[in-house]
Design an enzyme around this catalytic site. Structure first.
Site, PDB file in Angstrom:
ATOM      1  N   PHE A 238      -1.882   5.626  -8.732  1.00 47.19           N
ATOM      2  CA  PHE A 238      -1.822   5.110  -7.252  1.00 47.19           C
ATOM      3  C   PHE A 238      -0.173   5.487  -7.009  1.00 47.19           C
ATOM      4  O   PHE A 238       0.121   5.901  -5.840  1.00 47.19           O
ATOM      5  CB  PHE A 238      -1.960   3.773  -7.261  1.00 47.19           C
TER       6      PHE A 238
ATOM      7  N   LYS B 193       2.406  12.552  -1.772  1.00 39.00           N
ATOM      8  CA  LYS B 193       1.932  12.588  -0.413  1.00 39.00           C
ATOM      9  C   LYS B 193       2.986  12.071   0.738  1.00 39.00           C
ATOM     10  O   LYS B 193       3.417  12.888   1.544  1.00 39.00           O
ATOM     11  CB  LYS B 193       0.363  11.594  -0.033  1.00 39.00           C
ATOM     12  N   HIS B 194       3.752  11.134   0.268  1.00 38.96           N
ATOM     13  CA  HIS B 194       4.535  10.491   1.294  1.00 38.96           C
ATOM     14  C   HIS B 194       6.107  10.654   0.687  1.00 38.96           C
ATOM     15  O   HIS B 194       6.898  10.847   1.692  1.00 38.96           O
ATOM     16  CB  HIS B 194       4.194   9.092   1.341  1.00 38.96           C
TER      17      HIS B 194
ATOM     18  N   HIS C 211       0.885  -1.128   0.029  1.00 38.56           N
ATOM     19  CA  HIS C 211      -0.167   0.063   0.005  1.00 38.56           C
ATOM     20  C   HIS C 211       0.868   1.258  -0.177  1.00 38.56           C
ATOM     21  O   HIS C 211       0.557   2.207  -0.830  1.00 38.56           O
ATOM     22  CB  HIS C 211      -0.943  -0.178   1.292  1.00 38.56           C
TER      23      HIS C 211
ATOM     24  N   GLU D 177       0.974   8.162  -3.860  1.00 39.27           N
ATOM     25  CA  GLU D 177       2.163   7.716  -2.918  1.00 39.27           C
ATOM     26  C   GLU D 177       3.300   8.661  -2.889  1.00 39.27           C
ATOM     27  O   GLU D 177       3.757   8.987  -1.707  1.00 39.27           O
ATOM     28  CB  GLU D 177       2.262   6.201  -2.911  1.00 39.27           C
TER      29      GLU D 177
END
Length: 310
Positions: free
Chosen positions: A190, A197-198, A139, A194
């Site tokens: 996706f 944001k991260h 994830h 990721e």
């Protein structure tokens, strides 16, 4: 010249210093009040500056911002939660730089069959799953702080799918976008989410960020595969034992079915992903599974909530 006129002029001249003194005093008091209501702001460079603009409005907003700020306290991109965090609990949740300013990593693995089974309208990838997706896939790799906060959206560096070409096949196998087909233009959305944001908060390059995440994927335990095949369950204790104990993993369930497994990693001095570590209590508190956990499979319908094992 009449004596009366001379007397009036003399009085006016004598009164002039008093009038000037009164005006100067009023002006000084006015300036003092203005300066006493300055609003101290922090610009993008981190320097403190004072402003006289919109004093009343800015003062109210500054006061409110110092009391509480709404920040996300859960990383789950499917089911985000928000909470009010007092100022002493905040760190750099919205810090806009490219430094690796955080304490440790959370590595989250998701169970795609459960994700597909909970959707009323199944995403494209759920109709054509790869065999490897029966187990746990990635994830995300998320920077976190010890106080429970986490940085996000730390730079404006744009995601570049071409950079990931050397590891594209591995990403499709181990970090799939179940919402789209591999040949669709939206398949990289996706990964882009990721990264933005991260990943931008890790201090790593895009290729290094995704490569390091791929290396952390833990093989799906055989007890999960057996429970899926037999349509039975695994115990929470057995699953935690596989991941190293109750302090080493958070188990996330949805209506009795395993949804995610989250483990924690140390952050090395250069920002790279370090060894596994005990998770802080704030991460472990996300555990939502009961003593018995069901394992979903592709193609199964969502069982009614009343049949879920707690």
């Amino acid at each position: 010249m009449p004596p009366e006129f001379t007397l009036s002029c003399t009085r006016a001249v004598m009164a002039t210093p008093a009038i000037l003194l009164f005006a100067a005093t009023c002006l000084a008091q006015f300036i003092s009040v203005i300066e006493g209501n300055n609003v101290v702001n922090q610009d993008n460079s981190g320097m403190i500056r004072a402003t006289h603009n919109n004093i009343a409005v800015d003062s109210i907003l500054a006061s409110a911002d110092q009391n509480y700020e709404v920040v996300e306290v859960g990383h789950d991109d499917k089911r985000h939660h928000k909470n009010l965090v007092p100022p002493h609990r905040k760190k750099s949740s919205h810090h806009k730089n490219h430094e690796a300013s955080f304490d440790f990593y959370v590595f989250s693995m998701t169970h795609e069959p459960e994700f597909c089974s909970q959707k009323h309208e199944e995403p494209e990838g759920c109709h054509h799953p790869k065999r490897i997706w029966d187990g746990l896939t990635i994830h995300g790799l998320w920077p976190n702080n010890d106080d429970g906060s986490y940085p996000q959206n730390c730079s404006s560096e744009q995601f570049d799918l071409s950079i990931l070409q050397p590891i594209r096949d591995e990403l499709e196998q181990q970090w799939p976008n179940i919402k789209a087909l591999p040949n669709s233009t939206s398949y990289g959305d996706f990964w882009e989410h990721e990264w933005s944001k991260h990943g931008t908060c890790t201090g790593l390059s895009q290729l290094d960020y995704f490569s390091h995440a791929l290396k952390q994927l833990i093989p799906t335990p055989s007890i999960m595969k057996k429970a899926e095949k037999e349509q039975s369950f695994v115990t929470k204790d057995d699953l935690l034992e596989f991941y190293g104990g109750a302090q080493r993993a958070a188990l996330i369930c949805y209506k009795g079915y395993l949804s995610e497994v989250r483990v924690c990693h140390q952050k090395e001095t250069d920002g790279n992903v370090g060894d596994r570590m005990d998770c802080p209590q704030g991460i472990l508190e996300a555990t939502s599974c009961g003593k018995k956990i069901r394992i979903a499979s592709f193609g199964m319908g969502r069982v009614e909530e009343s049949t879920a094992i707690e």
